[in-house]
Write a protein that holds these residues in place. Structure first.
Motif, PDB file in Angstrom:
ATOM      1  N   ALA A 184      55.685  13.065 -23.894  1.00 29.91           N
ATOM      2  CA  ALA A 184      57.141  12.271 -23.742  1.00 29.91           C
ATOM      3  C   ALA A 184      56.557  10.700 -23.746  1.00 29.91           C
ATOM      4  N   PHE A 185      55.549  10.233 -23.096  1.00 27.53           N
ATOM      5  CA  PHE A 185      54.909   8.864 -23.399  1.00 27.53           C
ATOM      6  C   PHE A 185      54.336   8.557 -24.674  1.00 27.53           C
ATOM      7  N   ALA A 255      56.491  15.008 -35.915  1.00 23.65           N
ATOM      8  CA  ALA A 255      56.812  16.116 -34.932  1.00 23.65           C
ATOM      9  C   ALA A 255      56.658  15.635 -33.517  1.00 23.65           C
ATOM     10  N   LEU A 256      55.779  14.738 -33.325  1.00 23.71           N
ATOM     11  CA  LEU A 256      55.394  14.296 -31.925  1.00 23.71           C
ATOM     12  C   LEU A 256      56.124  13.044 -31.805  1.00 23.71           C
ATOM     13  N   THR A 257      56.817  12.542 -32.449  1.00 22.10           N
ATOM     14  CA  THR A 257      57.441  11.368 -32.449  1.00 22.10           C
ATOM     15  C   THR A 257      58.964  11.324 -31.863  1.00 22.10           C
ATOM     16  N   ARG A 258      59.146  10.286 -30.757  1.00 17.75           N
ATOM     17  CA  ARG A 258      60.440  10.221 -30.126  1.00 17.75           C
ATOM     18  C   ARG A 258      61.035   9.068 -30.286  1.00 17.75           C
ATOM     19  N   ALA A 259      62.183   8.617 -29.532  1.00 16.84           N
ATOM     20  CA  ALA A 259      62.844   7.515 -29.789  1.00 16.84           C
ATOM     21  C   ALA A 259      62.002   6.266 -29.286  1.00 16.84           C
ATOM     22  N   PRO A 260      62.333   5.159 -29.670  1.00 15.36           N
ATOM     23  CA  PRO A 260      61.569   4.051 -29.354  1.00 15.36           C
ATOM     24  C   PRO A 260      62.051   3.532 -28.066  1.00 15.36           C
ATOM     25  N   ALA A 268      56.098   2.337 -17.343  1.00 12.04           N
ATOM     26  CA  ALA A 268      54.567   2.496 -17.423  1.00 12.04           C
ATOM     27  C   ALA A 268      54.302   4.002 -17.767  1.00 12.04           C
ATOM     28  N   SER A 269      53.091   3.847 -18.362  1.00  8.42           N
ATOM     29  CA  SER A 269      52.398   5.208 -18.756  1.00  8.42           C
ATOM     30  C   SER A 269      52.330   6.210 -17.756  1.00  8.42           C
ATOM     31  N   PRO A 270      52.448   7.369 -17.633  1.00  3.69           N
ATOM     32  CA  PRO A 270      52.324   8.350 -16.647  1.00  3.69           C
ATOM     33  C   PRO A 270      51.063   8.396 -15.735  1.00  3.69           C
ATOM     34  N   VAL A 271      51.218   8.865 -14.534  1.00  2.00           N
ATOM     35  CA  VAL A 271      50.233   8.640 -13.590  1.00  2.00           C
ATOM     36  C   VAL A 271      49.289   9.864 -14.127  1.00  2.00           C
ATOM     37  N   PRO A 272      48.256   9.996 -14.350  1.00  2.00           N
ATOM     38  CA  PRO A 272      47.264  10.930 -14.783  1.00  2.00           C
ATOM     39  C   PRO A 272      47.083  12.105 -13.631  1.00  2.00           C
ATOM     40  N   PRO A 273      46.983  13.225 -13.924  1.00  2.00           N
ATOM     41  CA  PRO A 273      46.895  14.378 -12.818  1.00  2.00           C
ATOM     42  C   PRO A 273      45.536  14.108 -11.973  1.00  2.00           C
TER      43      PRO A 273
END
Length: 280
Positions: A184-185, A255-260, A268-273
Motif C-alpha cells: 500500500a505504501f 500494476a503496483l501503482t496506487r493513488a497519490p 509515515a511509512s509502515p512500521v517494519p515487522p
C-alpha cells in the motif's frame, strides 16, 4: 599495538544511536538508531557499499551520470553515498540534509569527513528543499528515516513538486522505500512520484524478487526523471550484485501503482515487522 575500535552509544534527537565496528574490516562501521540499521561506511574504502539498497541507488546515479554532478542527499546517516560519489564522480558538489543534529554531530566526531565539496545542513529536508533555488541539482536522493519510518511530510505530492522544482532538466530523483505486501505504501509512493513528475516522466523500481513477490518486508529503490532512464545499464548492474535485483517498468510498474497522497492524507511509512531490520 593498535587499539581495537569500540562501540559508541549516544542519545540523539530521534532516538539512541550506536556506532558498531565491523570485526572484518578495520575502519568500517555500522550506524543504527534504535537498533534499526541506518548506514554502513568503510573509512578506508568509501566505495564499498554493504547494504544492497545503497548499491542500487549508486547504480542509478552512476548509470545516469558519467560526469560530476550537483547532488542533494535528503537524509545523512553516515554519509555513505556522498563519500562514494565523491570518488566515483570526482568534482561533484554535494549537499547533505540531516534533521537529527545529534546524529550529525556523532558522525562528524567519529567518522570525520574532509571533502570540502560535501556540505552538511542540519535541518528538515522539506524545509531545506523549499528554500533551495530552482533547477539547482542534478540528483536528489531521498533516504530519510526517523528510526525505521519515512516521515509523513516527505511522502506527499507537494513534497515531490518541491523536489521536481529543484531538479535541473534531465535531473534524477531517487528514493529508498521500505514496504511489504500488499504494498500500500509503495504503491502510493509510485503514484505520488508519477503525479509530481507528470505522466510523461520515466519511472522504474529496483528491488529483490523476494520483496516484489511479497515474501518479505524490504527496501525498494524508486527512480524518476523527465528523460529516459538508463534501464539496460541498470539491469546489468542489478543482475551482477551478490543479491540480484529486478528493474520493474511498464505494465508491471503500473500494476503496483496506487493513488497519490497529498499533505492532508499523507502518513509515515509502515512500521517494519519485528526482526525486519533490527540488529542486536
Amino acid at each position: 599495538m593498535t587499539e581495537e575500535p569500540v562501540p559508541v552509544t549516544r542519545a540523539v534527537d530521534f532516538g539512541t544511536a550506536k556506532l558498531l565496528p565491523d570485526v572484518d574490516r578495520a575502519r568500517a562501521w555500522l550506524l543504527t538508531v534504535d537498533d534499526a540499521p541506518q548506514s554502513y561506511v568503510d573509512l578506508d574504502d568509501p566505495e564499498h557499499l554493504e547494504f544492497e539498497y545503497t548499491r542500487r541507488i549508486a547504480h542509478v546515479l552512476e548509470s545516469a551520470f558519467d560526469t560530476p554532478v550537483h547532488a542533494v542527499h535528503l537524509g545523512g546517516g553516515a554519509l555513505t553515498l556522498p563519500r562514494r560519489l565523491a570518488l566515483t564522480r570526482p568534482g561533484s558538489r554535494q549537499w547533505v540534509v540531516e534533521a537529527d543534529r545529534g546524529l550529525a554531530a556523532l558522525v562528524a566526531e567519529h567518522l570525520p569527513l574532509s571533502d570540502p565539496d560535501i556540505t552538511v545542513h542540519t535541518t528538515d529536508a522539506r524545509a531545506w528543499l523549499a528554500a533551495a533555488p530552482d533547477a539547482s541539482a542534478d540528483v536528489i536522493v531521498a533516504d530519510v528515516f526517523h528510526g525505521s519510518r519515512v516521515p509523513a511530510h516527505l511522502t506527499s505530492v507537494e513534497f515531490l513538486r518541491e523536489a521536481v522544482r529543484v531538479l535541473r532538466p534531465g535531473g534524477v530523483y531517487v528514493a529508498n522505500i521500505a514496504d511489504g505486501a500488499p504494498f500500500a505504501f509503495l504503491g502510493s509512493q509510485l503514484g505520488t512520484v508519477r503525479a509530481g513528475f507528470g505522466q510523461s516522466a520515466d519511472l522504474c523500481l529496483l528491488a529483490e524478487p523476494g520483496v516484489l513477490r511479497g515474501r518479505r518486508f524490504g527496501n525498494a529503490v524508486l527512480a524518476a526523471a523527465r528523460r529516459p532512464l538508463p534501464l539496460d545499464a541498470l539491469a546489468r548492474s542489478c543482475a551482477g550484485d551478490a543479491f540480484p535485483a529486478r528493474v520493474v517498468t511498464g505494465t508491471a510498474l503500473a500494476a503496483l501503482t496506487r493513488a497519490p497522497v497529498h499533505d492532508a492524507t499523507a502518513t509515515a511509512s509502515p512500521v517494519p515487522p519485528d526482526g525486519a531490520f533490527t540488529v542486536g
